[in-house]
Design a protein around this motif. Structure first.
Motif, PDB file in Angstrom:
ATOM      1  N   GLN A  34      -7.563   7.863   5.427  1.00 55.64           N
ATOM      2  CA  GLN A  34      -8.429   8.962   4.993  1.00 55.64           C
ATOM      3  C   GLN A  34      -9.049   9.705   6.176  1.00 55.64           C
ATOM      4  O   GLN A  34      -9.223  10.920   6.125  1.00 55.64           O
ATOM      5  CB  GLN A  34      -9.545   8.410   4.098  1.00 55.64           C
ATOM      6  N   HIS A  57       0.871  -1.183   0.000  1.00 56.11           N
ATOM      7  CA  HIS A  57       0.000   0.000   0.000  1.00 56.11           C
ATOM      8  C   HIS A  57       0.899   1.221   0.000  1.00 56.11           C
ATOM      9  O   HIS A  57       1.818   1.321   0.818  1.00 56.11           O
ATOM     10  CB  HIS A  57      -0.897  -0.037   1.251  1.00 56.11           C
ATOM     11  N   ASP A  58       0.641   2.154  -0.916  1.00 56.84           N
ATOM     12  CA  ASP A  58       1.521   3.329  -1.029  1.00 56.84           C
ATOM     13  C   ASP A  58       1.031   4.543  -0.247  1.00 56.84           C
ATOM     14  O   ASP A  58       1.569   5.640  -0.386  1.00 56.84           O
ATOM     15  CB  ASP A  58       1.718   3.708  -2.500  1.00 56.84           C
ATOM     16  N   LEU A  95      -2.055   5.577  -0.523  1.00 60.60           N
ATOM     17  CA  LEU A  95      -3.270   5.987  -1.225  1.00 60.60           C
ATOM     18  C   LEU A  95      -4.091   4.775  -1.646  1.00 60.60           C
ATOM     19  O   LEU A  95      -5.316   4.793  -1.564  1.00 60.60           O
ATOM     20  CB  LEU A  95      -2.909   6.818  -2.470  1.00 60.60           C
ATOM     21  N   GLN A  96      -3.418   3.723  -2.061  1.00 62.33           N
ATOM     22  CA  GLN A  96      -4.124   2.564  -2.574  1.00 62.33           C
ATOM     23  C   GLN A  96      -3.237   1.322  -2.525  1.00 62.33           C
ATOM     24  O   GLN A  96      -2.019   1.411  -2.340  1.00 62.33           O
ATOM     25  CB  GLN A  96      -4.550   2.811  -4.023  1.00 62.33           C
ATOM     26  N   SER A 134      -6.823   1.768   4.376  1.00 65.21           N
ATOM     27  CA  SER A 134      -7.085   2.890   3.468  1.00 65.21           C
ATOM     28  C   SER A 134      -8.065   3.875   4.098  1.00 65.21           C
ATOM     29  O   SER A 134      -7.867   5.098   4.051  1.00 65.21           O
ATOM     30  CB  SER A 134      -7.651   2.381   2.136  1.00 65.21           C
TER      31      SER A 134
END
Length: 456
Positions: free
Chosen positions: A162, A27-28, A30-31, A158
Protein backbone atom coordinates in the motif's frame (compact mmCIF):
# COMPACT_ATOMS: atom_id res chain seq x y z
CA UNK A 1 0.68 -14.23 -6.45
CA UNK A 2 2.99 -14.22 -3.43
CA UNK A 3 3.92 -17.01 -1.00
CA UNK A 4 4.83 -15.47 2.35
CA UNK A 5 6.91 -17.94 4.35
CA UNK A 6 8.31 -18.39 7.82
CA UNK A 7 10.19 -21.41 9.17
CA UNK A 8 11.62 -22.57 12.49
CA UNK A 9 14.81 -24.63 12.49
CA UNK A 10 17.21 -26.61 14.67
CA UNK A 11 19.95 -24.00 14.19
CA UNK A 12 21.27 -21.04 12.28
CA UNK A 13 22.49 -22.31 8.90
CA UNK A 14 21.15 -24.63 6.27
CA UNK A 15 24.14 -26.91 5.70
CA UNK A 16 24.04 -28.40 9.21
CA UNK A 17 20.48 -27.85 10.43
CA UNK A 18 16.91 -28.79 9.51
CA UNK A 19 13.44 -27.25 9.43
CA UNK A 20 11.10 -28.02 12.34
CA UNK A 21 8.07 -25.94 11.30
CA UNK A 22 6.82 -24.10 8.22
CA UNK A 23 3.94 -21.73 7.54
CA UNK A 24 2.97 -20.33 4.13
CA UNK A 25 0.48 -17.53 3.48
CA UNK A 26 -0.78 -16.85 -0.03
CA UNK A 27 -1.27 -13.19 -0.91
CA UNK A 28 -2.79 -11.91 -4.16
CA UNK A 29 -1.36 -8.41 -3.90
CA UNK A 30 -4.40 -7.11 -2.07
CA UNK A 31 -5.02 -9.54 0.76
CA UNK A 32 -4.23 -12.95 2.28
CA UNK A 33 -6.12 -15.66 0.39
CA UNK A 34 -5.06 -18.94 2.02
CA UNK A 35 -2.51 -20.46 4.38
CA UNK A 36 -0.66 -23.71 5.16
CA UNK A 37 1.11 -24.85 8.34
CA UNK A 38 2.82 -27.97 9.63
CA UNK A 39 5.43 -29.11 12.12
CA UNK A 40 8.25 -31.19 10.61
CA UNK A 41 10.34 -33.95 12.12
CA UNK A 42 13.98 -32.92 11.56
CA UNK A 43 15.33 -36.39 12.31
CA UNK A 44 17.43 -35.12 15.19
CA UNK A 45 17.06 -33.67 18.68
CA UNK A 46 16.07 -30.03 18.94
CA UNK A 47 18.66 -28.13 21.03
CA UNK A 48 17.47 -26.76 24.35
CA UNK A 49 18.23 -23.16 23.43
CA UNK A 50 16.07 -23.52 20.30
CA UNK A 51 13.25 -24.93 22.41
CA UNK A 52 13.68 -21.98 24.75
CA UNK A 53 13.26 -19.59 21.81
CA UNK A 54 10.45 -21.29 19.88
CA UNK A 55 8.77 -23.57 22.40
CA UNK A 56 9.13 -26.48 19.94
CA UNK A 57 10.39 -29.64 21.68
CA UNK A 58 11.71 -32.89 20.28
CA UNK A 59 8.62 -34.64 21.63
CA UNK A 60 6.32 -32.25 19.74
CA UNK A 61 7.79 -33.27 16.37
CA UNK A 62 8.06 -37.03 17.01
CA UNK A 63 4.81 -37.74 15.12
CA UNK A 64 5.24 -34.87 12.62
CA UNK A 65 6.02 -35.73 8.97
CA UNK A 66 9.61 -35.58 7.68
CA UNK A 67 10.23 -32.95 5.03
CA UNK A 68 10.59 -35.54 2.29
CA UNK A 69 7.11 -36.84 3.10
CA UNK A 70 5.43 -33.46 2.47
CA UNK A 71 7.97 -31.97 0.03
CA UNK A 72 5.58 -32.20 -2.95
CA UNK A 73 2.77 -30.64 -0.92
CA UNK A 74 4.99 -27.75 0.21
CA UNK A 75 6.21 -27.27 -3.36
CA UNK A 76 2.60 -27.00 -4.53
CA UNK A 77 2.15 -24.04 -2.16
CA UNK A 78 5.33 -22.35 -3.46
CA UNK A 79 5.23 -23.19 -7.17
CA UNK A 80 4.79 -20.20 -9.50
CA UNK A 81 4.69 -17.82 -6.51
CA UNK A 82 7.02 -14.99 -5.60
CA UNK A 83 8.79 -16.02 -2.39
CA UNK A 84 8.48 -13.45 0.44
CA UNK A 85 10.03 -13.67 3.90
CA UNK A 86 11.47 -11.50 6.63
CA UNK A 87 15.21 -11.96 6.04
CA UNK A 88 14.38 -13.97 2.93
CA UNK A 89 17.82 -15.49 2.41
CA UNK A 90 17.59 -17.44 5.68
CA UNK A 91 14.25 -19.11 4.94
CA UNK A 92 15.04 -19.60 1.25
CA UNK A 93 18.42 -21.25 1.92
CA UNK A 94 16.85 -23.82 4.26
CA UNK A 95 14.01 -24.65 1.89
CA UNK A 96 16.32 -24.91 -1.11
CA UNK A 97 18.60 -27.27 0.81
CA UNK A 98 15.65 -29.44 1.89
CA UNK A 99 14.30 -29.58 -1.66
CA UNK A 100 17.72 -30.52 -3.03
CA UNK A 101 17.77 -33.41 -0.56
CA UNK A 102 14.69 -34.92 -2.25
CA UNK A 103 15.84 -34.16 -5.80
CA UNK A 104 13.75 -31.03 -6.42
CA UNK A 105 15.48 -28.08 -8.11
CA UNK A 106 13.65 -24.98 -6.89
CA UNK A 107 14.25 -21.51 -8.30
CA UNK A 108 12.00 -18.49 -7.81
CA UNK A 109 11.94 -14.72 -7.50
CA UNK A 110 12.40 -13.51 -3.93
CA UNK A 111 11.48 -10.50 -1.84
CA UNK A 112 12.85 -9.65 1.61
CA UNK A 113 10.55 -7.61 3.86
CA UNK A 114 13.54 -6.37 5.86
CA UNK A 115 15.09 -4.76 2.80
CA UNK A 116 11.74 -3.53 1.45
CA UNK A 117 10.82 -1.98 4.81
CA UNK A 118 14.10 -0.08 5.00
CA UNK A 119 13.30 1.59 1.67
CA UNK A 120 9.53 2.04 1.92
CA UNK A 121 9.43 2.94 5.65
CA UNK A 122 12.85 4.53 6.32
CA UNK A 123 14.08 5.88 9.62
CA UNK A 124 12.92 3.19 12.04
CA UNK A 125 15.23 2.25 14.91
CA UNK A 126 14.97 -1.46 14.18
CA UNK A 127 13.67 -3.64 11.36
CA UNK A 128 13.53 -6.92 13.28
CA UNK A 129 10.17 -8.62 12.83
CA UNK A 130 9.02 -7.91 16.38
CA UNK A 131 10.05 -4.26 16.44
CA UNK A 132 8.81 -3.59 12.90
CA UNK A 133 5.41 -5.17 13.63
CA UNK A 134 5.13 -3.16 16.83
CA UNK A 135 5.92 0.12 15.04
CA UNK A 136 3.18 -0.66 12.49
CA UNK A 137 0.62 -1.61 15.12
CA UNK A 138 0.63 -5.31 14.17
CA UNK A 139 0.33 -7.84 16.97
CA UNK A 140 2.08 -11.19 16.56
CA UNK A 141 -0.15 -13.85 18.14
CA UNK A 142 2.53 -16.54 18.48
CA UNK A 143 5.99 -14.99 18.34
CA UNK A 144 8.88 -17.21 17.22
CA UNK A 145 6.52 -19.78 15.81
CA UNK A 146 6.17 -20.14 12.05
CA UNK A 147 2.42 -19.54 11.96
CA UNK A 148 2.43 -16.34 13.99
CA UNK A 149 5.54 -14.90 12.35
CA UNK A 150 4.35 -15.73 8.81
CA UNK A 151 0.98 -14.11 9.49
CA UNK A 152 2.67 -10.96 10.82
CA UNK A 153 5.00 -10.89 7.79
CA UNK A 154 1.97 -11.17 5.48
CA UNK A 155 0.29 -8.21 7.20
CA UNK A 156 3.51 -6.19 7.00
CA UNK A 157 3.76 -7.04 3.32
CA UNK A 158 0.19 -5.77 2.76
CA UNK A 159 1.19 -2.42 4.28
CA UNK A 160 4.36 -2.28 2.18
CA UNK A 161 2.33 -2.84 -0.99
CA UNK A 162 0.00 0.00 0.00
CA UNK A 163 2.83 2.43 0.86
CA UNK A 164 5.11 1.63 -2.08
CA UNK A 165 4.69 4.88 -4.03
CA UNK A 166 8.09 4.67 -5.74
CA UNK A 167 7.86 1.18 -7.19
CA UNK A 168 10.44 -0.29 -4.77
CA UNK A 169 8.91 -3.76 -4.93
CA UNK A 170 8.79 -3.80 -8.73
CA UNK A 171 12.46 -2.74 -8.90
CA UNK A 172 13.45 -5.46 -6.42
CA UNK A 173 11.81 -8.07 -8.66
CA UNK A 174 13.77 -7.07 -11.74
CA UNK A 175 16.08 -9.78 -13.02
CA UNK A 176 19.57 -9.60 -11.51
CA UNK A 177 18.64 -6.78 -9.13
CA UNK A 178 20.89 -8.45 -6.58
CA UNK A 179 18.65 -7.46 -3.68
CA UNK A 180 18.00 -10.93 -2.34
CA UNK A 181 21.59 -12.13 -2.15
CA UNK A 182 22.66 -9.24 0.08
CA UNK A 183 22.52 -9.23 3.88
CA UNK A 184 19.19 -7.74 4.98
CA UNK A 185 20.74 -4.64 6.60
CA UNK A 186 23.32 -3.78 3.92
CA UNK A 187 22.10 -0.92 1.68
CA UNK A 188 22.20 -1.95 -1.96
CA UNK A 189 23.55 1.49 -2.89
CA UNK A 190 26.72 0.68 -0.92
CA UNK A 191 27.09 -2.63 -2.74
CA UNK A 192 26.50 -0.94 -6.11
CA UNK A 193 29.33 1.55 -5.43
CA UNK A 194 31.91 -1.18 -4.81
CA UNK A 195 34.76 -1.24 -7.36
CA UNK A 196 35.85 -4.22 -9.42
CA UNK A 197 39.46 -3.59 -8.31
CA UNK A 198 42.01 -5.02 -5.88
CA UNK A 199 41.85 -3.91 -2.28
CA UNK A 200 40.78 -4.50 1.29
CA UNK A 201 37.16 -4.26 2.42
CA UNK A 202 35.56 -3.81 5.83
CA UNK A 203 32.15 -4.95 7.10
CA UNK A 204 30.77 -3.00 10.06
CA UNK A 205 27.75 -3.47 12.30
CA UNK A 206 24.93 -1.11 13.30
CA UNK A 207 27.28 0.68 15.76
CA UNK A 208 30.06 1.23 13.23
CA UNK A 209 32.22 -1.54 14.75
CA UNK A 210 34.25 -3.39 12.11
CA UNK A 211 33.37 -7.09 12.34
CA UNK A 212 35.25 -8.48 9.32
CA UNK A 213 38.19 -7.50 7.11
CA UNK A 214 38.83 -9.17 3.77
CA UNK A 215 40.95 -8.74 0.66
CA UNK A 216 40.25 -9.34 -3.01
CA UNK A 217 41.57 -8.84 -6.53
CA UNK A 218 38.01 -7.81 -7.43
CA UNK A 219 36.26 -6.36 -4.39
CA UNK A 220 32.74 -6.33 -5.83
CA UNK A 221 32.92 -9.88 -7.16
CA UNK A 222 34.43 -11.18 -3.94
CA UNK A 223 31.77 -9.59 -1.74
CA UNK A 224 28.96 -10.81 -3.99
CA UNK A 225 30.48 -14.28 -3.70
CA UNK A 226 30.20 -14.18 0.08
CA UNK A 227 26.43 -14.08 -0.12
CA UNK A 228 25.60 -16.61 -2.82
CA UNK A 229 24.32 -20.05 -1.92
CA UNK A 230 27.76 -21.57 -2.49
CA UNK A 231 29.48 -19.58 0.27
CA UNK A 232 28.56 -21.86 3.18
CA UNK A 233 30.28 -20.02 5.99
CA UNK A 234 28.67 -16.74 4.95
CA UNK A 235 25.16 -18.17 5.02
CA UNK A 236 25.26 -18.38 8.79
CA UNK A 237 22.64 -15.83 9.78
CA UNK A 238 24.57 -14.25 12.64
CA UNK A 239 27.19 -12.57 10.45
CA UNK A 240 24.74 -11.75 7.63
CA UNK A 241 22.36 -10.00 9.99
CA UNK A 242 25.13 -7.99 11.65
CA UNK A 243 26.49 -6.47 8.44
CA UNK A 244 25.11 -2.92 8.05
CA UNK A 245 27.82 -1.20 6.02
CA UNK A 246 30.78 -1.95 3.77
CA UNK A 247 33.80 0.27 3.10
CA UNK A 248 37.02 -0.42 1.24
CA UNK A 249 40.56 0.72 0.51
CA UNK A 250 42.09 0.17 -2.92
CA UNK A 251 45.58 -1.34 -3.01
CA UNK A 252 46.31 -1.82 -6.71
CA UNK A 253 48.33 -5.00 -6.23
CA UNK A 254 47.49 -8.36 -4.71
CA UNK A 255 50.58 -8.28 -2.48
CA UNK A 256 49.61 -4.97 -0.86
CA UNK A 257 46.07 -6.28 -0.37
CA UNK A 258 47.50 -9.33 1.43
CA UNK A 259 49.80 -7.20 3.59
CA UNK A 260 47.17 -4.60 4.45
CA UNK A 261 44.55 -7.24 5.28
CA UNK A 262 46.96 -8.96 7.66
CA UNK A 263 47.92 -5.67 9.33
CA UNK A 264 44.32 -4.50 9.66
CA UNK A 265 43.16 -7.76 11.21
CA UNK A 266 45.85 -7.43 13.87
CA UNK A 267 45.03 -3.76 14.42
CA UNK A 268 41.24 -4.13 14.63
CA UNK A 269 40.77 -7.77 15.75
CA UNK A 270 37.37 -8.14 14.01
CA UNK A 271 35.14 -10.76 15.63
CA UNK A 272 34.62 -12.81 12.44
CA UNK A 273 38.23 -13.01 11.25
CA UNK A 274 38.71 -16.20 13.21
CA UNK A 275 41.15 -17.82 10.78
CA UNK A 276 43.87 -15.19 11.08
CA UNK A 277 43.12 -14.43 14.72
CA UNK A 278 43.72 -17.89 16.03
CA UNK A 279 45.40 -19.94 13.35
CA UNK A 280 47.59 -18.89 10.46
CA UNK A 281 48.77 -21.72 8.24
CA UNK A 282 52.53 -21.33 7.96
CA UNK A 283 54.83 -23.65 6.03
CA UNK A 284 58.50 -23.86 6.86
CA UNK A 285 61.77 -25.66 6.17
CA UNK A 286 63.34 -27.72 8.95
CA UNK A 287 66.80 -29.28 9.05
CA UNK A 288 67.78 -32.46 10.89
CA UNK A 289 70.48 -35.14 10.91
CA UNK A 290 69.49 -38.69 9.96
CA UNK A 291 70.86 -41.87 11.54
CA UNK A 292 73.59 -42.09 8.87
CA UNK A 293 74.87 -38.60 9.73
CA UNK A 294 73.48 -36.76 6.68
CA UNK A 295 72.04 -33.26 7.17
CA UNK A 296 68.57 -33.26 5.65
CA UNK A 297 65.63 -30.90 5.01
CA UNK A 298 61.88 -31.25 5.13
CA UNK A 299 59.01 -28.94 4.27
CA UNK A 300 56.21 -29.02 6.81
CA UNK A 301 53.64 -26.96 8.68
CA UNK A 302 55.27 -25.05 11.50
CA UNK A 303 54.90 -26.76 14.85
CA UNK A 304 54.65 -24.97 18.16
CA UNK A 305 57.92 -24.93 20.09
CA UNK A 306 60.12 -25.69 17.06
CA UNK A 307 62.68 -23.51 15.31
CA UNK A 308 62.34 -23.63 11.54
CA UNK A 309 65.02 -22.26 9.24
CA UNK A 310 62.61 -20.09 7.24
CA UNK A 311 58.82 -19.74 6.90
CA UNK A 312 56.39 -19.17 4.02
CA UNK A 313 52.66 -18.66 3.57
CA UNK A 314 52.22 -21.70 1.31
CA UNK A 315 53.72 -25.15 0.82
CA UNK A 316 54.40 -24.47 -2.87
CA UNK A 317 56.49 -21.40 -2.12
CA UNK A 318 58.54 -23.31 0.47
CA UNK A 319 59.18 -26.10 -2.06
CA UNK A 320 60.20 -23.62 -4.76
CA UNK A 321 62.65 -21.94 -2.39
CA UNK A 322 64.17 -25.28 -1.36
CA UNK A 323 64.49 -26.45 -4.98
CA UNK A 324 66.55 -23.32 -5.71
CA UNK A 325 68.91 -24.17 -2.84
CA UNK A 326 69.15 -27.80 -3.95
CA UNK A 327 70.18 -26.69 -7.44
CA UNK A 328 72.53 -23.93 -6.21
CA UNK A 329 74.44 -26.20 -3.80
CA UNK A 330 74.27 -29.52 -5.69
CA UNK A 331 72.20 -31.15 -2.96
CA UNK A 332 70.19 -34.35 -3.17
CA UNK A 333 66.44 -33.78 -3.74
CA UNK A 334 65.65 -36.97 -1.88
CA UNK A 335 67.61 -35.94 1.24
CA UNK A 336 65.92 -32.54 0.95
CA UNK A 337 62.46 -34.08 1.19
CA UNK A 338 61.56 -33.18 -2.40
CA UNK A 339 61.48 -36.74 -3.80
CA UNK A 340 59.98 -39.83 -2.14
CA UNK A 341 60.99 -42.57 -4.61
CA UNK A 342 62.99 -45.53 -3.34
CA UNK A 343 66.62 -45.97 -4.36
CA UNK A 344 68.71 -43.27 -5.97
CA UNK A 345 67.03 -39.94 -6.57
CA UNK A 346 66.08 -38.91 -10.08
CA UNK A 347 68.76 -36.21 -10.12
CA UNK A 348 71.55 -38.76 -9.68
CA UNK A 349 70.90 -40.04 -13.20
CA UNK A 350 71.64 -36.59 -14.63
CA UNK A 351 74.70 -36.07 -12.45
CA UNK A 352 73.12 -33.24 -10.42
CA UNK A 353 73.15 -35.42 -7.28
CA UNK A 354 76.42 -37.05 -6.25
CA UNK A 355 74.74 -40.10 -4.67
CA UNK A 356 74.44 -39.12 -1.01
CA UNK A 357 70.96 -40.71 -0.99
CA UNK A 358 72.62 -44.15 -1.34
CA UNK A 359 75.83 -43.45 0.58
CA UNK A 360 77.89 -43.02 -2.59
CA UNK A 361 78.97 -39.59 -1.33
CA UNK A 362 80.15 -39.43 2.27
CA UNK A 363 78.11 -37.57 4.90
CA UNK A 364 81.11 -35.38 5.76
CA UNK A 365 81.52 -34.17 2.18
CA UNK A 366 77.80 -33.79 1.55
CA UNK A 367 77.17 -31.94 4.82
CA UNK A 368 79.68 -29.21 3.93
CA UNK A 369 77.48 -28.18 1.01
CA UNK A 370 74.32 -28.59 3.06
CA UNK A 371 75.69 -26.27 5.75
CA UNK A 372 76.59 -23.68 3.13
CA UNK A 373 72.98 -23.85 1.93
CA UNK A 374 71.72 -23.38 5.49
CA UNK A 375 74.07 -20.44 6.00
CA UNK A 376 72.63 -18.83 2.88
CA UNK A 377 69.19 -18.85 4.53
CA UNK A 378 70.49 -16.37 7.10
CA UNK A 379 72.58 -14.09 4.91
CA UNK A 380 71.41 -10.50 4.71
CA UNK A 381 68.68 -10.56 2.14
CA UNK A 382 68.44 -8.49 -0.96
CA UNK A 383 67.12 -4.96 -1.10
CA UNK A 384 64.40 -4.97 -3.74
CA UNK A 385 61.29 -3.11 -4.82
CA UNK A 386 58.28 -5.15 -5.93
CA UNK A 387 56.44 -2.97 -8.43
CA UNK A 388 52.88 -3.86 -9.40
CA UNK A 389 49.61 -2.38 -10.54
CA UNK A 390 48.45 0.90 -9.05
CA UNK A 391 45.04 1.92 -7.74
CA UNK A 392 44.41 3.89 -10.92
CA UNK A 393 45.84 4.10 -14.42
CA UNK A 394 48.36 6.84 -13.65
CA UNK A 395 50.27 5.08 -10.87
CA UNK A 396 51.99 1.87 -9.86
CA UNK A 397 52.33 0.20 -6.48
CA UNK A 398 55.58 -0.30 -4.61
CA UNK A 399 56.57 -2.72 -1.84
CA UNK A 400 60.06 -2.13 -0.45
CA UNK A 401 62.31 -4.83 1.00
CA UNK A 402 65.61 -3.71 2.56
CA UNK A 403 68.26 -6.30 3.45
CA UNK A 404 65.57 -8.97 3.33
CA UNK A 405 63.17 -7.18 5.69
CA UNK A 406 59.84 -5.62 4.75
CA UNK A 407 59.90 -1.82 5.09
CA UNK A 408 56.48 -0.70 3.82
CA UNK A 409 54.39 -0.01 0.75
CA UNK A 410 53.32 3.02 -1.24
CA UNK A 411 52.34 4.31 -4.66
CA UNK A 412 54.35 6.16 -7.30
CA UNK A 413 53.50 7.97 -10.56
CA UNK A 414 53.59 5.57 -13.48
CA UNK A 415 56.29 7.52 -15.29
CA UNK A 416 58.62 7.50 -12.22
CA UNK A 417 61.65 5.23 -12.60
CA UNK A 418 62.59 3.54 -9.32
CA UNK A 419 66.34 3.06 -9.71
CA UNK A 420 67.62 3.45 -6.14
CA UNK A 421 66.53 2.46 -2.67
CA UNK A 422 66.80 6.08 -1.49
CA UNK A 423 64.30 7.15 -4.14
CA UNK A 424 61.99 4.25 -3.28
CA UNK A 425 61.93 5.27 0.40
CA UNK A 426 60.40 8.64 -0.55
CA UNK A 427 57.19 6.91 -1.66
CA UNK A 428 56.91 4.41 1.19
CA UNK A 429 54.75 4.65 4.29
CA UNK A 430 56.88 2.68 6.79
CA UNK A 431 55.14 -0.11 8.67
CA UNK A 432 56.19 -2.83 11.08
CA UNK A 433 57.53 -6.10 9.84
CA UNK A 434 56.20 -9.31 11.36
CA UNK A 435 56.42 -13.00 10.55
CA UNK A 436 53.09 -13.13 8.72
CA UNK A 437 54.06 -10.21 6.45
CA UNK A 438 57.53 -11.65 5.95
CA UNK A 439 55.97 -14.96 4.91
CA UNK A 440 53.83 -13.14 2.35
CA UNK A 441 56.87 -11.32 0.98
CA UNK A 442 58.98 -14.51 0.90
CA UNK A 443 56.22 -16.27 -0.99
CA UNK A 444 55.72 -13.40 -3.41
CA UNK A 445 59.42 -13.21 -4.22
CA UNK A 446 59.27 -16.91 -5.15
CA UNK A 447 56.30 -16.22 -7.43
CA UNK A 448 55.90 -12.50 -8.30
CA UNK A 449 52.58 -13.11 -10.19
CA UNK A 450 53.56 -10.75 -12.96
CA UNK A 451 54.96 -7.98 -10.75
CA UNK A 452 58.37 -6.43 -11.52
CA UNK A 453 61.14 -7.08 -8.99
CA UNK A 454 63.86 -4.41 -9.04
CA UNK A 455 67.08 -5.20 -7.11
CA UNK A 456 69.22 -2.39 -5.68
Amino acid sequence: MYAIVDIETTGGYADHHRITEIAIYHHDGLQITDHYHTLLNPGRKIPQFITGLTGITSRMVEEAPAFETVAEEIMSWLKDKIFVAHNAHFDFSFLKKEFEGVGINWQTKKLCTVRLSRKIIPGLESYSLGRLAESLGIKIPDRHRAGGDAQATARIFSLLLQRDQDGVIAKALKRNSGETILPPNLPKVEFDRLPAKAGVYYFSDAHGQIIYVGKALNIKKRIAGHFTGEAREWNRSNIRNEIHHVTYELTGSELIALILESQEIRRLWPKYNLAQKYKVEEWCIYDYEDRNGYLRFCVNLIRKGTKPLITFSSKGDAWNFLWEKVKAFDLCPKLSGLQLAKGLCFSHQSGACKGACQGVESAKKYNKRTQKAIDSFFEAGESVAIIGSGRMSGEKSLVLIENGSYIGFGFVPKEESINSIDLARNFIKPSKDNRVVQNLVNSYLQNPRGAEVVAF
